[in-house]
Design a protein around this motif. Structure first.
Motif, PDB file in Angstrom:
ATOM      1  N   GLU A   1      -7.588   9.755  -4.103  1.00 17.65           N
ATOM      2  CA  GLU A   1      -8.217   8.856  -3.124  1.00 17.65           C
ATOM      3  C   GLU A   1      -8.472   9.589  -1.807  1.00 17.65           C
TER       4      GLU A   1
ATOM      5  N   LYS B   1       1.216   4.141  -3.025  1.00 13.78           N
ATOM      6  CA  LYS B   1       1.002   5.574  -2.810  1.00 13.78           C
ATOM      7  C   LYS B   1       2.216   6.391  -3.245  1.00 13.78           C
TER       8      LYS B   1
ATOM      9  N   SER C   1      -3.244   8.633  -5.492  1.00 13.18           N
ATOM     10  CA  SER C   1      -3.447   8.549  -4.044  1.00 13.18           C
ATOM     11  C   SER C   1      -3.980   9.876  -3.490  1.00 13.18           C
TER      12      SER C   1
ATOM     13  N   ASN D   1      -1.955  11.963   2.733  1.00 13.73           N
ATOM     14  CA  ASN D   1      -1.262  11.031   1.849  1.00 13.73           C
ATOM     15  C   ASN D   1       0.136  10.727   2.379  1.00 13.73           C
TER      16      ASN D   1
ATOM     17  N   SER E   1       0.832  -1.198   0.000  1.00 15.65           N
ATOM     18  CA  SER E   1       0.000   0.000   0.000  1.00 15.65           C
ATOM     19  C   SER E   1       0.870   1.252   0.000  1.00 15.65           C
TER      20      SER E   1
ATOM     21  N   TYR F   1       1.367   8.888  -7.017  1.00 18.51           N
ATOM     22  CA  TYR F   1       1.054   9.953  -6.071  1.00 18.51           C
ATOM     23  C   TYR F   1      -0.240  10.674  -6.426  1.00 18.51           C
TER      24      TYR F   1
END
Length: 58
Positions: A43, A33, A40, A56, A29, A37
């Motif tokens: 997200e 990330k 993420s 992040n 994970s 980048y």
């Protein structure tokens, strides 16, 4: 519980394997990330976390 299952659940090797698998989950994970980048960040925004860059990195 049968003795064989009890021995497996109490074995030190099973707990080491379980810990390594959980470690791999978190590492994959983290690497995802790092290498993606922008995705993420999207997200974090979708989850409503602001500032997205802070969450992040954290």
């Amino acid at each position: 519980m049968p003795n064989a299952i009890a021995r497996i659940l109490e074995s030190q090797a099973l707990w080491i394997i379980a810990r390594v698998l959980i470690l791999l989950l978190f590492l994959s994970s983290g690497f995802a990330k790092i290498f993606d980048y922008e995705n993420s960040l999207a997200e974090m925004r979708a989850a409503g976390l602001t500032p997205d860059w802070f969450f992040n990195i954290a």
